[in-house]
Design an enzyme around this catalytic site. Structure first.
Site, PDB file in Angstrom:
ATOM      1  N   GLU A   1     -45.732 -39.614  13.616  1.00 54.25           N
ATOM      2  CA  GLU A   1     -46.549 -40.798  13.872  1.00 54.25           C
ATOM      3  C   GLU A   1     -45.625 -41.982  14.133  1.00 54.25           C
ATOM      4  OE1 GLU A   1     -48.680 -43.459  10.530  1.00 54.25           O
ATOM      5  OE2 GLU A   1     -49.456 -41.428  10.688  1.00 54.25           O
TER       6      GLU A   1
ATOM      7  N   HIS B   1     -50.344 -37.048   1.996  1.00 53.39           N
ATOM      8  CA  HIS B   1     -51.267 -35.995   2.423  1.00 53.39           C
ATOM      9  C   HIS B   1     -51.243 -34.789   1.489  1.00 53.39           C
ATOM     10  CE1 HIS B   1     -50.403 -37.559   6.802  1.00 53.39           C
ATOM     11  NE2 HIS B   1     -51.263 -38.334   6.155  1.00 53.39           N
TER      12      HIS B   1
ATOM     13  N   ASN C   1     -52.358 -35.282  10.568  1.00 51.48           N
ATOM     14  CA  ASN C   1     -53.034 -35.991   9.475  1.00 51.48           C
ATOM     15  C   ASN C   1     -54.285 -35.196   9.094  1.00 51.48           C
ATOM     16  OD1 ASN C   1     -51.569 -37.756  11.395  1.00 51.48           O
ATOM     17  ND2 ASN C   1     -51.887 -39.278   9.799  1.00 51.48           N
TER      18      ASN C   1
END
Length: 551
Positions: free
Chosen positions: A407, A492, A530
């Site tokens: 990201e 996560h 994600n």
């Protein structure tokens, strides 16, 4: 499931010292974000109206532990099927403005609202320009939990809406070619034809306008990241998000209160973000069949003498003290406290004899989604911009060749840093296990920081090449002294009650009828992107089957 008591209802001329202070909270905000806007006030009010502490002795047809993605999906679909639902949430409702008139504090100035029961902030980036940036705060049931365990810090959202309050909103559906490695027992065809589309619609997922992206100041950082990626031969991809892009355009134009463009991300977002409060939970509240107890924590679940389950719940105050203990009976219980919360609770219940028939897979298969962070120091001719939208919208895809998806993250300090910042998701194979330590009566995780090395190596497959091509270097001042890699954390957490192992193929816990896992604990450690869209889609799949067959 008949009637019951719960039915119904940027600054100029900033000094070096000022710069350090200003960055004291936002560095590392890249992967997290939060919530609430006047435009959606009715939705939030609906959620608040459905909030009311559960009564001691109540009978609950369906009890949902947690208000994050899986729990919110379960609550909505059960309510739509005519089932009365009560949700238990450890965090606050986040529906009341503070003294500054805002629900959430700004990332640049953390106050008591920022962290869950800490007396000092624990920011993902601990240093800047050689200075430590954490600060003392009052102990309070704040929005972001930095839970330290087993060689890793796990960042989690605390409040009604769970992780949706504090993530960056990157709503990514994995490439179908990767799905077999994520959830091998699940039919990919039905996920991609039915449940991923359903999840994306329910979450309000949208994509940045590429033409606007190419011109607006607040995404200069991402354009620099795109340029460097493409010059090194890596594909840059636009990534969907749950931010209201029309609102962001107005923020950038200066016609509405700024939120993402003001750097709000780590401790909640006051305007444009479509958290669960505005989507699934608002819809659930509108059914009139869902109530929520905030600042409540489930401590025990055990079979009840007359059928169903006896659930013991502590009510807490904003400094974390228990103020009441309640016992309710639930016909069905859905564990949706997040990967860590669900796993720790189940491990404890099995070890202490409350749910002894849970199988040996409980607590296993936990992973960090391969999270690792880094920064690069760009040349002076490659400024990344003083104003950076806190919502990421693009990434670098080297998953197939190098095992990493990165990201391109914001570093919204309000001043020019000439830095590119990244959160990588990698194909890290390491998995940890939760176990119960009877001596200390705590649940431990055996993750080791050294297990991050594969993630570093996979991320280097991107950034070594970019640095070589651009003649740039890694930043070494963000995670400590002379430390390149943010290998101490995850945003996560996944696994701990893995689908088709600890549960059947739809989340029913082995050993007990009417107990279900419906959150990220089901996913074995990695989603390649994600994870929240996959958590939501899997919950949509599972609850549809449960409603059809178990009610």
């Amino acid at each position: 499931m008949g009637d019951n008591a719960l039915h119904g209802k940027g600054s100029k001329g900033i000094s070096r010292r000022g710069f350090i202070a200003r960055t004291s909270s936002i560095l590392g905000a890249s992967a997290l974000a939060g919530q609430i806007t006047p435009a959606h006030a009715r939705a939030v009010a609906a959620v608040a109206a459905g909030a009311g502490p559960v009564d001691d002795g109540a009978h609950v047809p369906a009890l949902v532990i947690g208000t994050g993605y899986g729990g919110s999906v379960a609550a909505l679909r059960l309510a739509q099927a005519g089932v009365d639902v009560h949700m238990i949430e450890m965090g606050m409702a986040w529906d009341t403005p503070g003294p500054d008139g805002k629900i959430f504090c700004n990332t640049t100035s953390p106050d008591q609202r920022s962290y869950w029961l800490r007396t000092k902030t624990k920011q993902p980036l601990s240093n800047f320009l050689g200075f430590p940036i954490d600060r003392d705060i009052p102990r309070y049931t704040g929005i972001l939990d930095a839970e330290e365990m087993g060689g890793i810090i796990v960042y989690q959202g605390r409040g009604v809406g769970g992780g949706s309050l504090v993530n960056g909103g990157m709503a990514v559906t994995p490439k179908r070619s990767n799905f077999g490695a994520i959830l091998p027992s699940v039919d990919a065809e039905e996920m991609y034809s039915t449940y991923y589309p359903r999840a994306n619609a329910g979450l309000g997922v949208g994509l940045v306008d590429p033409a606007w992206f190419d011109t607006v100041d607040c995404y200069q950082f991402a354009r620099v990241g795109r340029k460097h990626a493409q010059r090194s031969g890596f594909p840059f991809v636009f990534v969907p998000d749950v931010y209201d892009w029309d609102y962001m355009k107005q923020e950038a134009a200066g016609t509405v209160p700024k939120s993402a463009v003001a750097g709000e991300i780590l401790y909640g977002n006051n305007h444009g973000k479509k958290s669960l409060q505005k989507t699934y939970l608002a819809q659930a509240a509108a059914t009139g069949r869902v109530t929520i107890s905030a600042l409540h924590k489930v401590t025990s679940v055990s079979p009840a003498a007359g059928g169903g389950y006896t659930v013991v719940i502590d009510q807490i105050n904003t400094t974390g003290d228990t103020t009441a203990t309640k016992t309710v009976v639930a016909d069905k219980v859905f564990f949706a406290a997040g990967s860590v919360g669900t796993s720790k609770l189940l491990v404890r219940l099995k070890a202490t004899g409350r749910l002894p028939a849970l199988n040996g897979e409980i607590g296993k298969g936990w992973g960090d989604n391969g999270n690792v962070m880094c920064g690069r120091a760009n040349h002076l001719w490659d400024p990344t911009g003083k104003v950076q939208a806190s919502i990421p919208c693009g990434g670098i895809d080297n998953w197939d060749a190098g095992g990493a998806f990165a990201e391109v993250a914001p570093l919204p300090t309000g001043i020019e840093t000439y830095a590119s910042f990244y959160l990588s998701i990698t194909k890290n194979p390491n998995r940890a296990e939760f176990t119960y330590d009877a001596a200390s009566a705590t649940v431990e995780l055996n993750w080791q920081t050294a297990w991050k090395q594969p993630s570093i190596d996979m991320a280097k497959s991107i950034f070594d090449k970019i640095n070589s091509k651009e003649g740039t270097i890694y930043r070494t001042d963000l995670f400590g002294t002379n430390k390149i890699w943010g290998d101490h954390l995850t945003y996560h957490p996944l696994g701990g009650a893995v689908l088709n192992k600890a549960t059947d193929n739809y989340g029913r816990l082995h050993g007990y009828t009417g107990l279900y896992v419906i959150d990220g604990a089901l996913i074995p450690g990695n989603t390649s992107v994600n994870p929240f869209v996959t958590i939501t889609a899997l919950a949509e799949r599972n609850i549809e089957k449960i409603i059809a067959t178990d009610l």
